[in-house]
Design a protein around this motif. Sequence first.
Motif, mmCIF file in Angstrom:
data_model
loop_
_atom_site.group_PDB
_atom_site.id
_atom_site.type_symbol
_atom_site.label_atom_id
_atom_site.label_comp_id
_atom_site.label_asym_id
_atom_site.label_seq_id
_atom_site.Cartn_x
_atom_site.Cartn_y
_atom_site.Cartn_z
ATOM 1 N N TRP A 107 67.546 55.033 75.306
ATOM 2 C CA TRP A 107 66.438 54.314 74.663
ATOM 3 C C TRP A 107 66.875 53.701 73.329
ATOM 4 O O TRP A 107 66.103 53.630 72.384
ATOM 5 C CB TRP A 107 65.262 55.269 74.438
ATOM 6 N N GLY A 108 68.101 53.246 73.253
ATOM 7 C CA GLY A 108 68.610 52.688 72.002
ATOM 8 C C GLY A 108 69.186 53.790 71.119
ATOM 9 O O GLY A 108 69.116 54.982 71.461
ATOM 10 N N ASP A 109 69.804 53.373 70.030
ATOM 11 C CA ASP A 109 70.363 54.304 69.040
ATOM 12 C C ASP A 109 71.457 55.192 69.627
ATOM 13 O O ASP A 109 71.627 56.338 69.223
ATOM 14 C CB ASP A 109 69.252 55.183 68.421
ATOM 15 N N VAL B 243 62.668 56.468 69.874
ATOM 16 C CA VAL B 243 61.708 56.198 68.790
ATOM 17 C C VAL B 243 60.510 55.501 69.403
ATOM 18 O O VAL B 243 60.679 54.714 70.332
ATOM 19 C CB VAL B 243 62.210 55.254 67.661
ATOM 20 N N GLY B 244 59.354 55.762 68.868
ATOM 21 C CA GLY B 244 58.153 55.128 69.409
ATOM 22 C C GLY B 244 57.626 55.917 70.600
ATOM 23 O O GLY B 244 58.184 56.947 70.995
ATOM 24 N N SER B 245 56.548 55.384 71.181
ATOM 25 C CA SER B 245 55.874 56.119 72.257
ATOM 26 C C SER B 245 56.516 55.828 73.598
ATOM 27 O O SER B 245 57.402 54.992 73.707
ATOM 28 C CB SER B 245 54.406 55.702 72.327
ATOM 29 N N LEU C 40 57.430 46.353 64.737
ATOM 30 C CA LEU C 40 56.573 45.379 64.026
ATOM 31 C C LEU C 40 57.386 44.267 63.358
ATOM 32 O O LEU C 40 57.010 43.763 62.306
ATOM 33 C CB LEU C 40 55.684 46.085 62.993
ATOM 34 N N ASN D 36 64.673 44.126 65.384
ATOM 35 C CA ASN D 36 64.233 45.486 65.770
ATOM 36 C C ASN D 36 65.451 46.404 65.908
ATOM 37 O O ASN D 36 65.337 47.612 65.852
ATOM 38 C CB ASN D 36 63.421 45.468 67.072
ATOM 39 N N ALA D 37 66.622 45.819 66.122
ATOM 40 C CA ALA D 37 67.837 46.606 66.287
ATOM 41 C C ALA D 37 68.351 47.093 64.943
ATOM 42 O O ALA D 37 68.100 46.479 63.910
ATOM 43 C CB ALA D 37 68.918 45.746 66.949
ATOM 44 N N GLY D 38 69.066 48.197 64.971
ATOM 45 C CA GLY D 38 69.705 48.686 63.758
ATOM 46 C C GLY D 38 71.029 49.308 64.154
ATOM 47 O O GLY D 38 71.058 50.416 64.664
ATOM 48 N N GLN E 44 69.114 47.668 71.510
ATOM 49 C CA GLN E 44 68.183 48.606 72.157
ATOM 50 C C GLN E 44 68.921 49.364 73.272
ATOM 51 O O GLN E 44 70.099 49.634 73.134
ATOM 52 C CB GLN E 44 66.932 47.896 72.699
ATOM 53 N N VAL F 265 58.409 49.364 76.259
ATOM 54 C CA VAL F 265 59.726 48.736 76.272
ATOM 55 C C VAL F 265 59.766 47.657 75.192
ATOM 56 O O VAL F 265 58.748 47.359 74.572
ATOM 57 C CB VAL F 265 60.011 48.083 77.650
ATOM 58 N N LEU G 92 64.702 50.492 77.596
ATOM 59 C CA LEU G 92 63.759 49.618 76.881
ATOM 60 C C LEU G 92 63.783 48.209 77.464
ATOM 61 O O LEU G 92 63.167 47.293 76.916
ATOM 62 C CB LEU G 92 64.103 49.590 75.386
ATOM 63 N N ILE H 140 52.694 51.045 71.449
ATOM 64 C CA ILE H 140 54.064 51.091 71.984
ATOM 65 C C ILE H 140 55.009 51.713 70.956
ATOM 66 O O ILE H 140 56.035 52.276 71.294
ATOM 67 C CB ILE H 140 54.509 49.656 72.365
ATOM 68 N N GLY H 141 54.595 51.631 69.696
ATOM 69 C CA GLY H 141 55.489 52.123 68.646
ATOM 70 C C GLY H 141 56.456 51.033 68.240
ATOM 71 O O GLY H 141 57.601 51.304 67.874
ATOM 72 N N SER H 142 55.992 49.783 68.347
ATOM 73 C CA SER H 142 56.839 48.636 68.017
ATOM 74 C C SER H 142 57.386 48.748 66.597
ATOM 75 O O SER H 142 56.762 49.344 65.718
ATOM 76 C CB SER H 142 56.019 47.354 68.145
HETATM 77 P P1 IMP Z 1 59.738 46.188 69.544
HETATM 78 O O1 IMP Z 1 60.911 45.685 70.287
HETATM 79 O O2 IMP Z 1 59.968 46.232 68.054
HETATM 80 O O3 IMP Z 1 58.447 45.557 69.897
HETATM 81 O O4 IMP Z 1 59.549 47.734 69.967
HETATM 82 C C1 IMP Z 1 59.287 48.119 71.298
HETATM 83 C C2 IMP Z 1 59.788 49.528 71.546
HETATM 84 O O5 IMP Z 1 61.211 49.516 71.524
HETATM 85 C C3 IMP Z 1 59.364 50.549 70.497
HETATM 86 O O6 IMP Z 1 59.181 51.805 71.113
HETATM 87 C C4 IMP Z 1 60.544 50.596 69.549
HETATM 88 O O7 IMP Z 1 60.614 51.827 68.849
HETATM 89 C C5 IMP Z 1 61.687 50.429 70.521
HETATM 90 N N1 IMP Z 1 62.855 49.803 69.917
HETATM 91 C C6 IMP Z 1 63.011 48.517 69.579
HETATM 92 N N2 IMP Z 1 64.225 48.295 69.073
HETATM 93 C C7 IMP Z 1 64.871 49.472 69.102
HETATM 94 C C8 IMP Z 1 66.199 49.879 68.736
HETATM 95 O O8 IMP Z 1 67.054 49.094 68.307
HETATM 96 N N3 IMP Z 1 66.482 51.195 68.926
HETATM 97 C C9 IMP Z 1 65.603 52.061 69.454
HETATM 98 N N4 IMP Z 1 64.370 51.721 69.818
HETATM 99 C C10 IMP Z 1 64.004 50.456 69.644
#
Ligand code: IMP
Length: 421
Positions: free
Chosen positions: A11-13, A272-274, A130, A38-40, A223, A237, A227, A126-128
Motif C-alpha cells: 500500500w505504498g511506503d 496509511v488512510g482507510s 488532500l 501524494n507520494a513521499g 504509491q 485507492v 492503491l 478514503i484518507g486522501s
Molecule cells: P490520494 O491519492 O491522496 O487521494 O489518497 C488516496 C489513498 O492513497 C489514501 O488512503 C492515501 O493515504 C493513499 N496514498 C496516496 N499516496 C500514497 C503514498 O505515496 N503512500 C502511501 N499511501 C498513499
Amino acid sequence: MPVDVILGLQWGDEGKGKIVDYLADKYSVVCRFQGGPNAGHTLYINGEKIVLHTIPSGIFRENVVNIIGNGVVLDPVTLNHEIGEIASLVPDLHERLMISDKTQLILPTHRWIDIASEAAKGKEKIGSTLRGIGPCYMDKTGRNGLRVGDLFSPNWENDYRSLKEKHLIFLRQFPEVEFNLNQHETEWFKSIEDLKRIKVIQAEYFLHEKLRNGENIMAEGAQGTMLDVDHGTYPFVTSSNTITAGVCTGLGLAPKHIQRVIGIAKAYCTRVGSGPFPSELQDEVGERLRKAGHEFGSTTGRPRRCGWLDLVQLRYSVILNGVTDLCITKVDILNDFEKVCMTTSYETANGRIEHVPFNWKDIHSVHNIELPGWNQDISGCHNYNHLPKALKGFLDQIQTHCQTPVSLLSTGPEREQLIFG
Ligand code: IMP
C-alpha cells in the motif's frame, strides 16, 4: 535497450526511493509515470533525510536525466518547494530535470475540491492526502485538464480561469469548507513562473531516442499496487494506475520495451488512510512494528497502520505487475522479534481462500504461519550467504509463495545497506 520498472507491491511506503536512488546510476534516465505530490519517497543522502514528492529519485545521481511523465499530476507549488530543498545538493538540476508537455497541472481549486469531497464522505473517508490528486485526474479523464504544455500558449490563463469557475460552481455545495484561494493562487502563479524555467519536452520522442541509442531507462512507481485505481482495494485507492501497465500510458512507452520489473515489498505491511488491510494488527505487536519501523507518513505525518506480511496479497501484486525480481525492505525492523508471522490465507463465509476476493469485506479473519525470528542485528551482513538461517527461511517462504526470486534485501535506510541475493 530496456526499460526497467521499480514499483511498490503493497500500500505504498515500501521504501522505493532508496532502491531507485541506489540503482539509478545504471540508467541514463529515471522517470515518474503516475501519481503526484501524494507520494513521499524518502532518501538518506550522506546521512541527510530527503523526501521527494514529485521529482524522480534519480536526481542525486550525476549524469542521470529525470523525467516527470505525462501520467503524473503536478503541483507547481510543491515542486518549487522540493527544488528549493535540494538545490544545494543538485546544482545542475535544471539540466537534468525535465517535464513531459502532457503532464497535468494540479490547480489550487483541485486541492479545495479534494478537501470538500473527503469531508463530505464522512465515515467513508478514503484518507486522501488532500493534495488534489483525485480531482486533477477527474479533470484529465473528463477532458478539462490543464497541461504543462498549455502554459506556453498565450491564452492559457483564460483556460485556467474557466476551469477554476467550473470548480467554484461545484464548491458552492460546500460553503462550510474553508480555503484561502487568494493566498494559494498567488503562490501557484508565482510557482508557474519557476516551472516555466524547467525543460518541457515531448517525453515519448525523447525516450524513444534514448532507447534507439542503446540507453537504459528506469520507471519509478509511486504509491503501491494495492492503491491502483483498477486493481487495488477500491474505492480506498489512489486515482492512477500504479502497476506496470501504467508505465506505458504514463510515459508513452510501448510494452515491448519493458524488461525487469523489480517489485518492492516491506518485510511486514503498512497502510496509511482507510480501507481493507487483512493482516492488520491492532494490538501491541502492531504498535511495536510502528515504533520500530518509524511508521509515520512521509507526506502527511499520519501514523501508519501495521500488520504482518500478507503473502496472499503479495502474490496477487506479483502476478499483476509481472514482477521478475523481489526486493524486500526494512528487514532489520524485525531483528528483535522472537517470532515473525506471515498471512497465507483468508477466512470467509465460504471457507478458506488463497486469493484476494472482489469484496474485501468478505474476509472475516486471516490464517498466519509462524516462523522463528532471527533475533540478531544484521547490520554487519553484506552477503546473502552470511544471513541468519531464520532470515533465509523467511525469504524462502516469500520466494516459494510468489514463485519469484528475492534479488535484493534492504537492511537499513542508508544507500549502501543492501544485500544482493
Ligand atoms: P490520494 O491519492 O491522496 O487521494 O489518497 C488516496 C489513498 O492513497 C489514501 O488512503 C492515501 O493515504 C493513499 N496514498 C496516496 N499516496 C500514497 C503514498 O505515496 N503512500 C502511501 N499511501 C498513499
